[in-house]
Design an enzyme around this catalytic site. Structure first.
Site, PDB file in Angstrom:
ATOM      1  N   ASP A  54      12.000 -17.651  -6.884  1.00  0.00           N
ATOM      2  CA  ASP A  54      12.462 -16.726  -5.848  1.00  0.00           C
ATOM      3  C   ASP A  54      12.788 -15.423  -6.564  1.00  0.00           C
ATOM      4  OD1 ASP A  54      13.847 -15.226  -3.984  1.00  0.00           O
ATOM      5  OD2 ASP A  54      15.073 -16.896  -3.275  1.00  0.00           O
ATOM      6  N   SER A 133      -0.037  -1.217  -2.514  1.00  0.00           N
ATOM      7  CA  SER A 133      -0.750  -1.122  -1.241  1.00  0.00           C
ATOM      8  C   SER A 133      -1.253   0.311  -1.102  1.00  0.00           C
ATOM      9  CB  SER A 133       0.198  -1.467  -0.087  1.00  0.00           C
ATOM     10  OG  SER A 133      -0.333  -1.067   1.166  1.00  0.00           O
ATOM     11  N   TYR A 146       8.399  -0.941   4.697  1.00  0.00           N
ATOM     12  CA  TYR A 146       7.359  -1.401   3.780  1.00  0.00           C
ATOM     13  C   TYR A 146       6.815  -0.250   2.949  1.00  0.00           C
ATOM     14  CZ  TYR A 146       3.079  -3.712   2.189  1.00  0.00           C
ATOM     15  OH  TYR A 146       2.076  -4.228   1.414  1.00  0.00           O
ATOM     16  N   LYS A 150       6.882   0.326  -1.237  1.00  0.00           N
ATOM     17  CA  LYS A 150       5.680   0.503  -2.054  1.00  0.00           C
ATOM     18  C   LYS A 150       5.660   1.857  -2.764  1.00  0.00           C
ATOM     19  CE  LYS A 150       3.966  -3.541  -1.320  1.00  0.00           C
ATOM     20  NZ  LYS A 150       3.965  -4.540  -2.419  1.00  0.00           N
TER      21      LYS A 150
END
Length: 277
Positions: A54, A133, A146, A150
């Site tokens: 984790d 990404s 998100y 990134k």
């Protein structure tokens, strides 16, 4: 020559699972990890080493890397793949949900890097592959959490690449466009965390699975399958002189075009997107 060793995070499904398979098929010793070790049975049956990891747990990263050091005495490549998306208008994403997003997508990567670097420095070589990404260099409505994670990862990776270069360590960013995985399913679940204000009706339309499917998450035009990304990661991990970043999928052309489009024009295009029925 000793068998090279790779550590991959987020291997329960999608890019991580396919990446572990690709490296195993090439003959690497693969340590496939995930926060849900029960989901790694297919990789274990094939001969991959598996472990619970984790990335938000301070002890997990060091424990896995110590195990690799004890069992293999080397770590040639670290692939930081674990991550997820938290859709929602910025105002409607609770700060706690944004913290959770960064805890996995950003701080988790940092934790793995810190655990792996002493071993890589000791052996005088290594490669860190951070799965970012196209949203690490562009953006879209409803993806603020998100995108933020990134962009942070991109900045960290750029600095790290310069800092560790004299230790024989490469740092490479992978920037996939949309990839059809369970990422989209989880993103649709995570959007329920938002605190609705009624001020952003376009979000409910764009992220309505019955209306647009997952067109604005992981099934956009030009989306690829996870094995495509995995195969490219394997190639990049073995290139003698890798580039700093690689865009995977046809969205690289949109990124290039985006450099030529003024911010004001892009903002006006997004205004049109918000008016989609």
């Amino acid at each position: 020559m000793a068998t090279p060793t790779v550590l991959v995070t987020g291997c329960a499904s999608g890019i991580g699972n396919e990446t572990a398979l690709a490296f195993h098929d090439r003959g690497w010793t693969v340590y496939a990890t995930d926060s849900d070790p029960d989901a790694l049975g297919d990789l274990e049956e094939l001969g991959c080493e598996t472990a619970e990891l984790d990335v938000t747990d301070p002890d997990h990263a060091s424990r896995v890397v110590d195990r690799i050091d004890d069992e293999q005495g080397r770590l040639d490549c670290l692939i930081n793949n674990a991550g997820y998306g938290q859709p929602g208008p910025v105002e409607e994403v609770p700060t706690e949900a944004l913290e959770d997003q960064l805890r996995v997508n950003f701080f988790g990567v940092h934790r793995l890097i810190r655990a792996a670097l002493p071993l890589m420095r000791r052996q005088g070589r290594g490669r860190i592959v951070n799965v970012s990404s196209v949203y690490g260099r562009t953006f879209f409505l409803g993806q603020g959490a998100y995108v933020g994670s990134k962009w942070a990862l991109e900045g960290l990776s750029n600095v790290l690449r310069a800092e560790v270069s004299d230790h024989g360590i490469d740092v490479v960013l992978i920037e996939p466009g949309p990839v059809e995985t369970q990422f989209g399913e989880r993103a649709l679940e995570e959007k329920e965390n938002r605190e609705e204000t009624g001020a952003y009706p376009w979000f409910d339309r764009l992220y309505d699975e019955e209306r647009y499917g997952r067109r604005f998450i992981d099934r956009a035009v030009g989306h690829v399958q996870p094995e495509t990304v995995a195969d490219r990661i394997l190639e990049i991990a073995t290139e003698p002189d890798p580039d700093a970043r690689y865009v995977i999928g046809p969205w690289k052309y949109q990124l290039w075009a985006g450099k030529l489009v003024p911010t004001g024009v892009r903002d006006r295009l997004l205004e049109q997107v918000k008016r989609m029925p």
